[in-house]
Design an enzyme around this catalytic site. Structure first.
Site, PDB file in Angstrom:
ATOM      1  N   GLU A   1      72.251   9.700  71.502  1.00  0.00           N
ATOM      2  CA  GLU A   1      71.375  10.191  70.436  1.00  0.00           C
ATOM      3  C   GLU A   1      71.238   9.146  69.330  1.00  0.00           C
ATOM      4  O   GLU A   1      70.168   8.998  68.731  1.00  0.00           O
ATOM      5  CB  GLU A   1      71.903  11.504  69.864  1.00  0.00           C
ATOM      6  CG  GLU A   1      71.853  12.645  70.863  1.00  0.00           C
ATOM      7  CD  GLU A   1      72.473  13.906  70.315  1.00  0.00           C
ATOM      8  OE1 GLU A   1      71.734  14.897  70.152  1.00  0.00           O
ATOM      9  OE2 GLU A   1      73.701  13.908  70.044  1.00  0.00           O
TER      10      GLU A   1
ATOM     11  N   TYR B   1      53.175  18.487  46.986  1.00  0.00           N
ATOM     12  CA  TYR B   1      53.464  18.500  48.434  1.00  0.00           C
ATOM     13  C   TYR B   1      53.700  17.107  48.977  1.00  0.00           C
ATOM     14  O   TYR B   1      54.502  16.924  49.895  1.00  0.00           O
ATOM     15  CB  TYR B   1      52.325  19.117  49.234  1.00  0.00           C
ATOM     16  CG  TYR B   1      51.762  20.388  48.693  1.00  0.00           C
ATOM     17  CD1 TYR B   1      50.409  20.662  48.807  1.00  0.00           C
ATOM     18  CD2 TYR B   1      52.579  21.334  48.065  1.00  0.00           C
ATOM     19  CE1 TYR B   1      49.878  21.834  48.314  1.00  0.00           C
ATOM     20  CE2 TYR B   1      52.058  22.497  47.564  1.00  0.00           C
ATOM     21  CZ  TYR B   1      50.698  22.742  47.688  1.00  0.00           C
ATOM     22  OH  TYR B   1      50.167  23.896  47.191  1.00  0.00           O
TER      23      TYR B   1
ATOM     24  N   ILE C   1      72.938  18.869  62.546  1.00  0.00           N
ATOM     25  CA  ILE C   1      71.679  19.185  61.865  1.00  0.00           C
ATOM     26  C   ILE C   1      71.903  20.200  60.748  1.00  0.00           C
ATOM     27  O   ILE C   1      71.064  20.316  59.848  1.00  0.00           O
ATOM     28  CB  ILE C   1      70.562  19.624  62.839  1.00  0.00           C
ATOM     29  CG1 ILE C   1      70.924  20.888  63.614  1.00  0.00           C
ATOM     30  CG2 ILE C   1      70.189  18.483  63.756  1.00  0.00           C
ATOM     31  CD1 ILE C   1      69.781  21.455  64.461  1.00  0.00           C
ATOM     32  N   GLU C   2      73.022  20.882  60.762  1.00  0.00           N
ATOM     33  CA  GLU C   2      73.361  21.774  59.657  1.00  0.00           C
ATOM     34  C   GLU C   2      73.494  20.996  58.348  1.00  0.00           C
ATOM     35  O   GLU C   2      73.035  21.430  57.290  1.00  0.00           O
ATOM     36  CB  GLU C   2      74.672  22.519  59.945  1.00  0.00           C
ATOM     37  CG  GLU C   2      74.610  23.493  61.095  1.00  0.00           C
ATOM     38  CD  GLU C   2      74.963  22.887  62.450  1.00  0.00           C
ATOM     39  OE1 GLU C   2      74.703  21.668  62.696  1.00  0.00           O
ATOM     40  OE2 GLU C   2      75.507  23.626  63.286  1.00  0.00           O
TER      41      GLU C   2
ATOM     42  N   LYS D   1      65.517  20.973  66.578  1.00  0.00           N
ATOM     43  CA  LYS D   1      65.897  19.892  67.494  1.00  0.00           C
ATOM     44  C   LYS D   1      65.499  20.346  68.906  1.00  0.00           C
ATOM     45  O   LYS D   1      66.342  20.784  69.692  1.00  0.00           O
ATOM     46  CB  LYS D   1      67.395  19.617  67.387  1.00  0.00           C
ATOM     47  CG  LYS D   1      67.847  18.380  68.106  1.00  0.00           C
ATOM     48  CD  LYS D   1      69.320  18.108  67.819  1.00  0.00           C
ATOM     49  CE  LYS D   1      69.782  16.852  68.528  1.00  0.00           C
ATOM     50  NZ  LYS D   1      71.203  16.574  68.256  1.00  0.00           N
TER      51      LYS D   1
END
Length: 120
Positions: free
Chosen positions: A21, A51, A70-71, A97
């Protein structure tokens, strides 16, 4: 409660616990729900959430520092948006993901976090 949603922001990044990864990277998709009272705004960007600035902050968080979880990335994005955009009262961030290294067939893996500003 009013909200603006940025949905489906896609980035190539290298998050994950496996060496492959880090080397190959993968696609990550981010959704951000921006909560703030805009019903009585004047037609002035200085009173609203920008934005373009939100997109740039999310892009920097996703493509900058590598995280195993990813947390952690989700929390960093949420805290950054609250810090950078003072009109926000709350933010919900989802980090998807879709190509997580899992055995079997699945549609998506994602984390979701809602943070509120103290006193709101």
């Amino acid at each position: 409660m009013s909200r603006v949603v940025l949905q489906g922001l896609e980035f190539h990044a290298r998050h994950g616990v496996y060496d492959t990864e880090a080397v190959l990277g993968a696609r990550f998709v981010v959704d951000a729900e921006l909560h703030y009272p805009f019903a009585d705004l004047n037609d002035d960007l200085n009173e609203a959430v920008n934005y373009a600035a939100v997109y740039a902050a999310i892009q920097e968080e996703v493509t900058g520092t590598r995280h195993q979880l990813i947390e952690v990335l989700t929390a960093r994005i949420g805290r950054r948006l609250l810090r950078d955009q003072p009109t926000l009262t709350a933010v919900t961030v989802r980090v998807h993901k879709p190509f997580a290294p899992l055995p079997g067939v699945f549609r998506d893996v994602f984390t979701e976090l809602t943070l509120t500003r103290a006193g709101s």
